[in-house]
Write a protein that holds these residues in place. Structure first.
Motif, PDB file in Angstrom:
ATOM      1  N   ASP A  33       0.825  -1.200   0.000  1.00  0.00           N
ATOM      2  CA  ASP A  33       0.000   0.000   0.000  1.00  0.00           C
ATOM      3  C   ASP A  33       0.860   1.252   0.000  1.00  0.00           C
ATOM      4  O   ASP A  33       0.464   2.285  -0.558  1.00  0.00           O
ATOM      5  N   CYS A  34       2.023   1.164   0.606  1.00  0.00           N
ATOM      6  CA  CYS A  34       2.946   2.296   0.595  1.00  0.00           C
ATOM      7  C   CYS A  34       3.407   2.581  -0.838  1.00  0.00           C
ATOM      8  O   CYS A  34       3.460   3.740  -1.273  1.00  0.00           O
ATOM      9  N   LYS A  35       3.702   1.539  -1.580  1.00  0.00           N
ATOM     10  CA  LYS A  35       4.104   1.712  -2.982  1.00  0.00           C
ATOM     11  C   LYS A  35       2.959   2.283  -3.808  1.00  0.00           C
ATOM     12  O   LYS A  35       3.169   3.117  -4.702  1.00  0.00           O
ATOM     13  N   LEU A  36       1.738   1.839  -3.512  1.00  0.00           N
ATOM     14  CA  LEU A  36       0.580   2.344  -4.237  1.00  0.00           C
ATOM     15  C   LEU A  36       0.354   3.817  -3.922  1.00  0.00           C
ATOM     16  O   LEU A  36       0.056   4.623  -4.813  1.00  0.00           O
ATOM     17  N   LEU A  37       0.506   4.174  -2.652  1.00  0.00           N
ATOM     18  CA  LEU A  37       0.374   5.582  -2.280  1.00  0.00           C
ATOM     19  C   LEU A  37       1.419   6.418  -2.996  1.00  0.00           C
ATOM     20  O   LEU A  37       1.120   7.525  -3.479  1.00  0.00           O
ATOM     21  N   GLU A  38       2.633   5.914  -3.092  1.00  0.00           N
ATOM     22  CA  GLU A  38       3.689   6.645  -3.793  1.00  0.00           C
ATOM     23  C   GLU A  38       3.350   6.793  -5.280  1.00  0.00           C
ATOM     24  O   GLU A  38       3.664   7.815  -5.903  1.00  0.00           O
ATOM     25  N   LYS A  39       2.692   5.791  -5.837  1.00  0.00           N
ATOM     26  CA  LYS A  39       2.264   5.896  -7.238  1.00  0.00           C
ATOM     27  C   LYS A  39       1.225   7.008  -7.381  1.00  0.00           C
ATOM     28  O   LYS A  39       1.247   7.782  -8.353  1.00  0.00           O
ATOM     29  N   TYR A  40       0.301   7.088  -6.424  1.00  0.00           N
ATOM     30  CA  TYR A  40      -0.668   8.182  -6.438  1.00  0.00           C
ATOM     31  C   TYR A  40       0.037   9.526  -6.321  1.00  0.00           C
ATOM     32  O   TYR A  40      -0.315  10.498  -7.005  1.00  0.00           O
ATOM     33  N   TRP A  41       1.021   9.600  -5.432  1.00  0.00           N
ATOM     34  CA  TRP A  41       1.785  10.843  -5.292  1.00  0.00           C
ATOM     35  C   TRP A  41       2.425  11.241  -6.616  1.00  0.00           C
ATOM     36  O   TRP A  41       2.459  12.420  -6.969  1.00  0.00           O
ATOM     37  N   SER A  42       2.930  10.251  -7.324  1.00  0.00           N
ATOM     38  CA  SER A  42       3.635  10.546  -8.584  1.00  0.00           C
ATOM     39  C   SER A  42       2.713  11.163  -9.622  1.00  0.00           C
ATOM     40  O   SER A  42       3.180  11.808 -10.567  1.00  0.00           O
ATOM     41  N   LYS A  43       1.407  10.999  -9.458  1.00  0.00           N
ATOM     42  CA  LYS A  43       0.438  11.517 -10.430  1.00  0.00           C
ATOM     43  C   LYS A  43      -0.330  12.725  -9.900  1.00  0.00           C
ATOM     44  O   LYS A  43      -1.252  13.220 -10.553  1.00  0.00           O
ATOM     45  N   LEU A  44       0.027  13.192  -8.705  1.00  0.00           N
ATOM     46  CA  LEU A  44      -0.655  14.354  -8.140  1.00  0.00           C
ATOM     47  C   LEU A  44      -0.407  15.599  -8.988  1.00  0.00           C
ATOM     48  O   LEU A  44       0.648  15.731  -9.626  1.00  0.00           O
TER      49      LEU A  44
END
Length: 1001
Positions: free
Chosen positions: A501-512
């Motif tokens: 989930d941490c990696k997924l959150l970071e993926k979301y951050w990358s698209k903010l």
């Protein structure tokens, strides 16, 4: 009006007298009670009806009552208005207007459900042996049997008569719950479907027949825009936006509608209903009903052996056919609700002029929206009501995760690992409104701080659960009070997330959006800077460093996202300038501790306080070293030096440690003497190296050792072909792939490079950046190959950029490089447009990793030995390269600007002549001058301004006969007062070309 058909039951359902029942075609009966039916449900044993807040139930099975059916009034059992009833296998569940749940057993005893703790329930569902409830704040509760995992708790859970929280669904904003025979489903606001429980016929839609004991996402229903779901005995149906129906599970009675009697383990479209824009779907025990509001039609399929299909046939039907509804249904009424039981079917109709919402109040999770915010701001509602709403939304991750959905073009239905489904503009405007009202924002903070943050699940079960981690930073960044406190609590939650989930959150951050990501950086940057500022002011305590670690860890996560996603956020935005204040404070503290050594007395308490402060600063530095992106290179160099001192145990600044690390060297045999010295294994690597050139008068105060490493660099390059190879075009040095027999030499090469770094000297060998990436455990890229071998790199880049397949084929590359196969049978596999990226990646890997694997292993082992302070890992590859090799960027004017003078001035004729001659020198001779003066021709980090140059005039009668001298240790050029510029030119050139022997300390 209520229509019903199927197995024979009590005439009039106990709602009207038998003579008031209308009999239509195909066995369909209809009634119009004086008091309208607002809701109803049918299960295996009962049918229940809600009228004007009161409930009546009708027994559908007669085994225990001598084949007699009867109507039972439950009004005396209930002290609240009932708005909903759902009937299951042997009992029923009731929902009151205030959100309370009551359960009725087969003997019709009705009692409140235990375990909900005054929670407001908005939906209920009932299966054969278990039931479900959804609360207004988005929590799912279950009770009953758990024989097949239908409670979704865990495999070994025995079941429960009281409500149990399904924690794995916490944070998921739910739209609907549904219970079947022994399986359960929930649906999120973004159309994500979870199922669990019995799966004997594939009724979970997971492609198998294995039971599930925890909620599991039905991946085959992703992005299907599911808006409704219904569970039958052993089959399930879903309805998508636009009216598409999918069914799966048991098909033995044709209840799936696929024109077959097979079970289906994956959701499958009911083709006969394609394009019909179905508005409702409901599953019974062995049959299914769908309604189409626009055409006022109901279709049925499945088991009709009791007439429950409503088509006048006693058959099993595997495709949808219309129900033969009374003609008045088409004229005056619209379909409100369809109900499929075991052997019965019902349809509840309202007159078109009646408000459909009147009898079916909203049963959705409370979420934030513009109208709600406007009500709060206007104050039209009582303050207690507003507070309650705020507390519900901002205390519940499910409620917050269901807010701010981007419903434009159904974007929220695309929620996935790639898209979070949020409307970022709506979030910003909403939080901006909230932050303007002190009373509202205070209540928001209260809910977030006291309930929401502590309740966040570190193992969320869906991507939708992660939205709250995107929303909270934006909310907190607008706060003026309790900002740091909430930021710390949020940081803790970030760090508690499981790795996936941490990696997924970071993926979301990358698209903010850029401003969101920048705001995220600012939030944790400011919190980190504030704590470092406190330490710089003399504050101490474990709590400060503990909190600092949290902020820096989150900031590091964001920095890594910034790098991997190539986001346009400057590195300088991560630099914490307060680190310089910390280092200044440490320097001042060390100087205070030196004062007693020089005879100045201080009280023991003052000394003790300074020792504590010094130790605390060192502990902080040890933390900062692990986060190299927050400090500039100069600060990192200073921290490195301080940690060197700590390693060397300089606890008493007045103590001089003589460790015998003295290397006696002959200029003509530098490499041989060095290897012999290292082979004796007497050198203590944590202490400074002292160099003595045999036959020369000089004390090493860094000047001699600087010259030593320059000379040693020249000797190391003589290892070419044995250990090193120099690219003839780029002049960059790399390991010799064929030097496998020189393991000892690779090791000592690493030792020497490590020693140079630790002693803060330069190795004049031009290794590529890739070497420093590898030392820092980063992977070299094609760009790194371009530095090492420009021609090869350009060829590979051209290969990747070529658009025409034919041209790629004409290049006739295969998966070999220099005769070595990159993959098995590589010589037989051609490089094509489809596999060229793989070829290039393998090519780069061969050059930098595979071909020199052993060589690098020996080198790195030696490097770690030569530089025992692992804090060098805080430097970026480019910084580490510059620290070891120095810079080749020569700003010669800067050298003149930073010069100072002794016994002369810049306006003197001698000095003017010197600079005139210096700038006339060739580039090679200028670099030789640097070697003559400093012992190395490399420019320090930060340029010449970081290195002093003092020119001292020598007044003597025989000045024209003397050569310039260099006090290398003190960076002083002794310049005789020559009579003219020509003499100065000749003497200076001669000195820098031929005077290699150290002349003066």
């Amino acid at each position: 009006m209520l229509c019903f058909w199927g197995s024979q039951i009590r005439e009039g359902l106990g709602l009207v007298k038998p003579e008031q029942v209308r009999h239509g075609n195909s066995g369909i009966q209809s009634v119009c009670p004086r008091t309208a039916v607002q809701d109803m449900s049918a299960g295996r044993s009962f049918a229940g009806f809600v009228r004007d807040g009161k409930v009546s139930v009708l027994r559908l099975r007669s085994e225990d009552y001598d084949h007699h059916t009867e109507s039972l009034e439950l009004n005396d059992e209930i002290d609240d208005r009932i708005i909903q009833i759902v009937c299951g296998g042997d009992g029923a569940v009731l929902l009151s207007d205030s959100g309370k749940v009551l359960i009725m057993d087969k003997s019709t005893v009705c009692k409140p459900l235990k375990g909900l703790d005054n929670r407001q329930v908005i939906q209920i569902a009932c299966g054969d042996h278990h039931s479900m409830a959804l609360t207004k704040d988005g929590q799912v509760f279950v009770w009953g049997e758990n024989s097949h995992g239908q409670l979704g708790l865990r495999k070994d859970h025995p079941g429960s008569p009281s409500a149990q929280h399904v924690q794995s669904l916490s944070g998921v904003p739910l739209a609907q719950i549904s219970a079947g025979g022994d399986h359960s489903f929930v649906l999120s606001l973004s159309g994500v479907v979870f199922g669990w429980g019995k799966n004997s016929a594939g009724q979970l839609g997971l492609g198998d027949t294995t039971d599930r004991h925890i909620p599991t996402i039905i991946n085959s229903l992703k992005l299907k825009k599911t808006v409704s779901i219904s569970c039958g005995g052993e089959h399930t149906a879903t309805l998508s936006k636009g009216g598409t129906v999918l069914t799966f599970g048991s098909g033995g009675s044709g209840q799936l509608g696929h024109n077959s009697f097979r079970d289906e383990h994956h959701p499958r479209v009911v083709a006969e209903l394609w394009g019909s824009e179905v508005s409702q779907v409901t599953c019974g025990r062995h049959h299914t009903l769908v309604s189409i509001t626009s055409s006022k039609l109901i279709y049925s399929f499945g088991c009709g052996m009791q007439g429950q299909l409503g088509n006048g046939e006693i058959i099993t039907q595997s495709v949808p056919f219309p129900v033969d509804l009374p003609t008045e249904c088409n004229r005056e009424y619209t379909i409100e609700k369809i109900i499929a039981g075991e052997n019965h079917s019902f349809a509840l109709f309202f007159k078109e002029i009646e408000s459909k919402g009147k009898s079916n109040p909203s049963r959705g999770v409370l979420t934030l929206n513009d109208k709600m915010i406007d009500r709060w701001l206007s104050g039209t509602d009582p303050w207690p009501t507003i507070k309650q709403e705020i507390n519900t939304v901002f205390s519940s991750s499910a409620s917050l995760n269901g807010s701010f959905l981007n419903t434009s073009c159904d974007v929220h239905y695309q929620t996935s690992e790639e898209h979070c489904g949020l409307d970022f503009d709506l979030v910003k405007t909403t939080f901006a409104k909230l932050s303007e009202n002190k009373s509202l924002i205070a209540e928001v903070v209260k809910g977030v701080q006291q309930t929401l943050l502590p309740s966040l699940n570190p193992n969320p079960n869906a991507v939708e659960s992660l939205r709250v981690y995107l929303l909270l930073p934006e909310l907190i960044s607008r706060l003026k009070k309790q900002k740091t406190e909430l930021t710390e609590a949020l940081a803790s939650k970030f760090l508690e997330l499981n790795s996936d989930d941490c990696k997924l959150l970071e993926k979301y951050w990358s698209k903010l959006p850029d401003d969101w990501l920048k705001g995220l950086v600012d939030l944790f940057h400011k919190a980190s800077a504030e704590l470092i500022g406190q330490i710089s002011s003399g504050e101490m305590g474990y709590d400060i460093t503990r909190r600092l670690k949290k902020f820096l860890n989150v900031l590091q996560m964001i920095y890594q996202v910034r790098c991997s996603a190539n986001r346009d956020i400057p590195k300088r935005d991560f630099l914490i300038h307060e680190i310089k204040d910390l280092l200044d404070m440490l320097q001042a503290t060390l100087e205070k501790l030196m004062l007693p050594f020089w005879g100045l007395d201080f009280s023991d308490d003052i000394v003790e306080d300074n020792v504590k402060l010094k130790d605390y600063c060192f502990e902080t530095i040890k933390i900062l070293v692990k986060f190299p992106f927050v400090a500039d290179m100069v600060s990192k160099q200073i921290m490195f030096c301080y940690l060197q001192g700590l390693l060397q145990s300089f606890t008493d600044p007045g103590t001089i440690i003589s460790n015998g690390n003295v290397l006696h060297i002959n200029r003509n045999t530098v490499l041989t003497d060095t290897l012999k010295y290292l082979g004796q294994k007497t050198h203590s690597f944590c202490f400074p190296l002292q160099v003595v050139f045999i036959g020369e008068n000089g004390v090493d105060m860094r000047g001699l050792s600087a010259e030593f490493f320059s000379l040693l660099s020249e000797s190391l390059l003589e290892w070419e072909k044995k250990v090193l190879e120099v690219n003839k075009r780029s002049l960059v040095v790399w390991f010799n792939p064929d030097g496998m027999q020189a393991n000892r030499d690779f090791y000592y090469l690493g030792v020497i490079c490590g020693m140079a770094l630790y002693n803060r000297h330069y190795i004049n060998i031009d290794f590529p950046l890739a070497l420093f990436k590898k030392l820092l455990q980063q992977s070299p890229t094609l760009n790194d190959l371009e530095e090492l071998s420009p021609v090869e790199a350009r060829t590979l880049k051209s290969l990747l950029e070529e658009d025409e397949d034919e041209v790629v084929d004409m290049l006739s590359f295969d998966f070999t490089v220099r005769g070595e196969k990159l993959i098995p049978n590589g010589d037989q596999i051609k490089v094509t447009k489809a596999n060229r990226q793989k070829y290039v990646d393998l090519y780069v890997n061969l050059v930098f990793n595979k071909s020199v694997k052993k060589q690098f292993e020996h080198f790195s082992r030696g490097f770690y030995k030569g530089c025992p302070l692992d804090a060098w890992s805080m430097f970026h590859p480019e910084e580490l390269q510059e620290l070891l090799q120095g810079s080749r960027k020569y700003e010669w004017k800067e050298l003149q600007l930073c010069a100072s003078y002794e016994k002369c001035s810049a306006s003197d004729e001698l000095i003017k002549n010197f600079w005139t001659v210096f700038f006339e020198l060739s580039e090679e001779n200028k670099r030789k001058f640097l070697s003559f003066l400093y012992g190395t021709d490399r420019v320090p980090v930060g340029g010449f301004s970081k290195r002093s140059l003092k020119i001292s005039q020598l007044n003597c009668p025989d000045a024209d006969d003397r050569l310039p001298e260099a006090q290398t240790c003190f960076e002083i050029l002794i310049l005789p007062k020559y009579s003219d510029i020509n003499t100065l030119r000749d003497k200076l050139i001669h000195a820098i070309k031929f005077c290699k022997v150290f002349g003066r300390a």
